[in-house]
Design a protein around this motif. Structure first.
Motif, PDB file in Angstrom:
ATOM      1  N   GLU A 193       0.828  -1.206   0.000  1.00 19.20           N
ATOM      2  CA  GLU A 193       0.000   0.000   0.000  1.00 19.20           C
ATOM      3  C   GLU A 193       0.863   1.256   0.000  1.00 19.20           C
ATOM      4  N   ARG A 395     -13.504   4.256   6.816  1.00 15.36           N
ATOM      5  CA  ARG A 395     -13.261   3.568   5.554  1.00 15.36           C
ATOM      6  C   ARG A 395     -12.450   2.318   5.866  1.00 15.36           C
ATOM      7  N   VAL A 396     -12.998   1.154   5.524  1.00 18.47           N
ATOM      8  CA  VAL A 396     -12.329  -0.103   5.862  1.00 18.47           C
ATOM      9  C   VAL A 396     -11.035  -0.299   5.077  1.00 18.47           C
ATOM     10  N   THR A 397     -11.096   0.028   3.776  1.00 18.35           N
ATOM     11  CA  THR A 397      -9.960  -0.286   2.906  1.00 18.35           C
ATOM     12  C   THR A 397      -8.990   0.890   2.821  1.00 18.35           C
ATOM     13  N   PRO A 398      -7.700   0.597   2.620  1.00 18.19           N
ATOM     14  CA  PRO A 398      -6.669   1.635   2.679  1.00 18.19           C
ATOM     15  C   PRO A 398      -6.754   2.681   1.575  1.00 18.19           C
ATOM     16  N   ASP A 399      -7.588   2.442   0.551  1.00 18.25           N
ATOM     17  CA  ASP A 399      -7.656   3.420  -0.539  1.00 18.25           C
ATOM     18  C   ASP A 399      -8.391   4.697  -0.137  1.00 18.25           C
ATOM     19  N   GLY A 400      -9.025   4.709   1.031  1.00  7.13           N
ATOM     20  CA  GLY A 400      -9.722   5.919   1.449  1.00  7.13           C
ATOM     21  C   GLY A 400     -11.004   6.135   0.649  1.00  7.13           C
TER      22      GLY A 400
ATOM     23  N   PHE B 146     -14.140  -7.048   8.747  1.00  3.00           N
ATOM     24  CA  PHE B 146     -14.310  -5.994   7.762  1.00  3.00           C
ATOM     25  C   PHE B 146     -13.533  -6.285   6.494  1.00  3.00           C
ATOM     26  N   ASP B 150     -15.361  -7.147   2.964  1.00  3.27           N
ATOM     27  CA  ASP B 150     -15.037  -6.280   1.840  1.00  3.27           C
ATOM     28  C   ASP B 150     -14.509  -7.090   0.664  1.00  3.27           C
ATOM     29  N   ILE B 162      -7.034  -2.976  -4.500  1.00  2.41           N
ATOM     30  CA  ILE B 162      -8.248  -2.573  -3.809  1.00  2.41           C
ATOM     31  C   ILE B 162      -8.747  -1.186  -4.177  1.00  2.41           C
ATOM     32  N   GLU B 163      -8.118  -0.541  -5.151  1.00  2.99           N
ATOM     33  CA  GLU B 163      -8.506   0.845  -5.388  1.00  2.99           C
ATOM     34  C   GLU B 163      -9.914   0.972  -5.943  1.00  2.99           C
ATOM     35  N   HIS B 164     -10.807   1.431  -5.113  1.00  2.00           N
ATOM     36  CA  HIS B 164     -12.186   1.758  -5.494  1.00  2.00           C
ATOM     37  C   HIS B 164     -12.810   0.703  -6.398  1.00  2.00           C
ATOM     38  N   ARG B 165     -12.807  -0.510  -5.908  1.00  2.00           N
ATOM     39  CA  ARG B 165     -13.322  -1.563  -6.742  1.00  2.00           C
ATOM     40  C   ARG B 165     -14.838  -1.657  -6.661  1.00  2.00           C
TER      41      ARG B 165
END
Lengths: 484, 433
Positions: A193, A395-400, B146, B150, B162-165
């Motif tokens: 990341e 926000r759960v995922t690191p992409d914000g 989580f 996800d 994982i970018e804005h999927r």
């Protein structure tokens, strides 16, 4: 009377116009106001500071909280009575939630009342860029310090300083699992990341980023030993390695857990020698053109347009590289650019109307609606942000959270926004708003100036409102107010 | 323990008879802005149990001595007699499902069902409308609620960017194009339905108030002619429809009055049973791709056995799904419901009479046309060495392969289309539909 352009300019540079901000802007003029914002000192004005001092957990460092939490976990685990255990765990959970709540309260009050609104917006921007999720383990305890101590003071400074600060923060080390990573048992999560999200951007993506799985693995090797020590005791380390130990607070670079071999990251050889490798690799990543482009584009997307003009991104990238990632310089170039100023002057023509994200919508609305008054309870704000799909630290995922209309424009979300608009207008009691309003004349003038910039259909709807509160709700629900 | 209940079939019969009388009560519900899905497109409802429900106490390995050793206080008792109170209900594969059914099937059953589902979902098993996929799940082993939720909702291989999927149900809606009408029965838009397709969302909890009409009309006036107007219209229409359907349902219930009172306890506006009935009326008439989540399954402490915290949640879930099936009426034959969770729980009970985060789970698939009364996918006998990392159920039936296999049958999707929904996953036909 502010011009429509002034209002739009302030609407983008700050969290939304209110009378105090407008007055300051008019006294200084745009350029001087901008300079003041770019060079602000990260200090809280007295009235705001007084509000913040009432949040006790914020006086305790992440180290203190994490060490205490760990000791408490051990104490609870040793309890023999099941009911005692359950009760103690419940209390611990409540205390942890309170820590997160106080962090949220502090930042929301700053978003509402700070005299450094650009810094506060940039704090949110970086908190989103270096996303952590409050509900993951010890992040709860480390969050307040992460935001206030690591991010906010560096929000307008050197980008590599920000990256280093997040790298050594307990919040990030827990969230992306590097606290677990050591030689022989590597966890690549943070390394990946760090490249994909924090610096270079997605490999083969639009930032020009190129890195391979091997690069990720090698970076992960560099980062072995970068972790936490919440035991409150020094680690046991062989004498010859002791000099290489780095620690402050609960952050610890433990050489006994580090892979000292040579690494190659992005074609660059890094000699194994300890924490210095980490500084070296961060400098390497931050100096990559892809990083400059990735960050510049994100900033331009946030302030200018969902599809920022390539010429602007190019200019900002050049400045980033020339100043070694000095964010205030990059922002200065952006705010002075023709592209930004045209976007503010004629947004429709430049496809530069941006749909406000929930945080922008809520804060700008409250600043307008309760202009000149003082909100003392921010809990309802957290509720609205939850309903609108952008919970703080949620926000759960690191992409914000995604920045762009596509992410926020679903049918359900639109209806929710309209309902939240109504709720905000009716919320003085739950927000603990001081009823003595000394500047309603200024607020009314600002509201009139704002509405004057709206379209005819909106003005007609507002005129047909059956009472003041409905008119205010409609104003906040209007298409013009939803965009910035 | 349970009140006298009509059998599902009889209830359905009564319902149909009474619904003819209730037609007039439904006249207020008019056609809305979106296209009605074609009759032949199957309905799919995905029910996500958030919190990792304890699969091993719902699909009970009654044939495993190890299970009883591992769970001294919370195991569900082996049945000594048929339909014994408080014991697991033996799950015998139905005749004609292609599986061998020995003579003393009930006594030698390897699997049982939690008794809380005796009157709600067990009848579906007996009618061949409920199948189960043991050892189901994802290969993500973070054991983080989580992260795993996800990851499952995104429908990508673990470790994918994982970018804005987007979510896999959104990609399914995209692939179905005009045939697909998706809806999320949740407060916000869940990750599983995020993506290029615009998907409405509406929570069915609570009193289903229509949005305040004078204000919303004024709002729509302001947005007339803007590019957001159709989305806003869709959002408002959905909320209004939900409110109207809720009122119609109340009217129908009032007409059934006494009969219902005898067979069903009062449902609070907040209960899953209420949501389920509202979902059904929307999925019967307007949507064919639905999602709902149910929380509260994270039973680390005092989860109970045949009775207790987990049992109570199961009762609500089972009743809700049974009511959903009823409300779907004729469309039930063309409907598939999949119940899943992010992972299972530890096979051994922990020190607080509960269970901790595990890995493999059990997914339940029900519907009028489902090939039920059977166990789908691969199985393994449960002994210490077959556990995942010595602690959890393994995952032998990966969720993407399972769904892809189902979608291929349900929608006639090509390999390319399946790859769009689940990039990099192969379809496995588990014979569910």
């Amino acid at each position: 009377m502010p011009t429509p352009e002034d209002l739009r300019w302030l609407g983008r540079v700050t969290w939304g116009v209110d009378s105090a901000t407008l007055a300051q802007y008019q006294v200084l003029g745009r350029d001087a106001y901008l300079e003041e914002q770019l060079t602000s000192a990260a200090k809280d004005a007295p009235e705001l500071a007084a509000q913040l001092v009432t949040l006790p957990l914020l006086g305790r460092s992440a180290a203190e909280l994490l060490i205490a939490a760990r000791a408490e976990q051990q104490r609870i685990n040793a309890l023999t009575d099941e009911d005692d255990k359950r009760r103690a765990r419940g209390e611990e959970r409540r205390a942890a939630n309170e820590a997160v709540l106080q962090a949220a309260q502090r930042q929301l009050l700053r978003n509402l009342y700070s005299q450094e609104p650009l810094r506060e917006q940039m704090t949110w921007f970086w908190m989103n860029h270096f996303n952590v999720f409050s509900n993951k383990g010890g992040v709860r305890w480390a969050l307040a310090e992460f935001e206030d101590h690591d991010i906010r003071p560096r929000a307008l400074g050197k980008f590599s300083d920000l990256v280093m600060a997040t790298l050594t923060s307990p919040a990030m080390l827990i969230y992306l699992d590097n606290a677990q990573s050591r030689a022989g048992k590597i966890n690549e999560n943070y390394a990946r990341e760090l490249m994909e999200l924090h610096t270079l951007g997605v490999s083969e993506g639009t930032s020009g980023s190129h890195y391979s799985q091997e690069d990720v693995q090698e970076l992960a090797r560099v980062l072995t030993g970068v972790g936490l020590n919440a035991t409150g005791e020094a680690p046991r380390i062989a004498p010859k390695l002791r000099a290489l130990l780095v620690s402050h607070g609960v952050f610890e670079f433990n050489p006994a857990r580090h892979d000292f071999g040579e690494k190659t990251v992005l074609g660059h050889r890094i000699a194994g020698r300890g924490f210095e490798e980490v500084r070296e690799v961060i400098d390497l990543l931050c100096r990559q053109p892809a990083t400059a482009r990735h960050i510049s584009k994100k900033l331009a997307r946030y302030f200018v347009a969902d599809e920022p003009p390539p010429s602007l991104v190019d200019a900002m990238t050049r400045t980033f590289l020339a100043t070694d990632g000095d964010l205030k310089s990059v922002l200065r170039v952006m705010f002075h650019s023709t592209e930004f100023n045209e976007a503010v002057r004629l947004p429709e023509q430049h496809a530069a109307l941006k749909l406000k994200m929930p945080m922008q919508f809520v804060i700008s609305s409250l600043r307008m609606q309760y202009d000149g008054e003082r909100i003392t309870s921010v809990r309802p704000i957290l509720g609205w942000l939850n309903q609108l799909g952008q919970p703080m630290y949620g926000r759960v995922t690191p992409d914000g959270y995604a920045d762009g209309e596509a992410a926020w424009s679903s049918p359900g979300q639109w209806v929710k926004r309209f309902e939240v608009a109504q709720a905000m207008v009716h919320a003085s009691q739950v927000l603990g708003v001081s009823t003595a309003s000394t500047s309603s004349a200024r607020r009314d003038a600002l509201t009139r100036a704002t509405v004057a910039t709206f379209s005819a259909p909106t003005k007609v709807a507002l005129a047909q409102a059956t009472n003041t509160q409905e008119r205010h709700a409609l104003m906040l629900a209007s298409p013009e107010w939803m965009m910035r | 323990m349970t009140d006298a209940r009509f059998s599902t079939a009889r209830r359905a019969q009564l319902q149909r008879a009474l619904s003819l009388l209730a037609v007039s009560a439904l006249e207020g519900v008019t056609s809305r802005a979106w296209a009605t899905p074609q009759q032949s497109t199957p309905r799919l409802l995905v029910v996500f149990l958030r919190g990792a429900y304890d699969a091993a106490n719902v699909l009970v390995p009654v044939g495993s001595d190890f299970y009883y050793e591992a769970r001294p206080t919370i195991a569900i008792a082996r049945p000594q007699r048929v339909l014994e109170q408080g014991a697991a209900i033996p799950l015998v594969p139905l005749q004609g499902t292609g599986e061998a059914v020995p003579a003393n099937a009930e006594q030698s059953a390897q699997w049982g069902m939690h008794p809380a589902w005796r009157d709600s979902l067990y009848p579906f098993w007996m009618q061949g409308q409920l199948a189960v996929v043991p050892f189901a799940g994802t290969h993500d082993m973070s054991r983080s609620h989580f992260e795993t939720q996800d990851s499952i909702e995104a429908g990508l291989a673990p470790g994918a960017g994982i970018e804005h999927r987007s979510g896999f149900l959104n990609r399914l809606a995209e692939v179905l194009a005009g045939r697909g009408q998706a809806v999320a029965f949740t407060d916000g838009l869940p990750a599983i339905l995020a993506g290029a397709q615009s998907v409405p969302n509406v929570s069915l909890k609570g009193n289903a108030r229509a949005p305040q009409s004078h204000y919303m009309q004024a709002v729509q006036q302001m947005y007339a002619g803007t590019r957001h107007a159709p989305l806003i219209a869709q959002g408002l229409d959905l909320r209004t429809t939900v409110a109207e359907e809720a009122r119609a349902m109340q009217a129908k219930d009032a007409m059934h009055g006494e009969m219902q009172a005898a067979s069903r306890k009062a449902m609070s506006a907040q209960s899953f049973e209420t949501e389920a009935r509202r979902m059904a009326s929307l999925m019967r008439d307007r949507f064919n791709l639905g999602f709902i989540d149910v929380g509260g399954w994270d039973t680390h402490v005092n989860q109970g056995a045949a009775q207790g915290a987990l049992a109570d949640k199961l009762t609500g879930l089972g009743n809700g799904l049974s009511l959903f099936a009823q409300e779907m009426e004729g469309e039930w034959d063309n409907t598939v419901v999949v119940v899943l969770s992010e992972f299972g729980r530890t096979f051994r009970e922990n020190g607080t009479r509960g269970t901790d985060h595990g890995h493999g789970s059990a997914y339940w698939v029900l519907g009028g046309g489902v090939r039920g009364g059977r166990f789908a996918g691969d199985q393994i006998s449960l002994v210490p060495k077959t556990l995942n990392e010595g602690r959890d159920w393994p995952v032998l039936n990966e969720y993407r392969a399972m769904f892809a296999g189902m979608f291929r049958h349900m929608y006639g999707l090509s390999a390319t289309q399946l790859a769009q929904v689940f990039p990099g996953a192969g379809a496995r036909d588990l014979g569910l539909v």
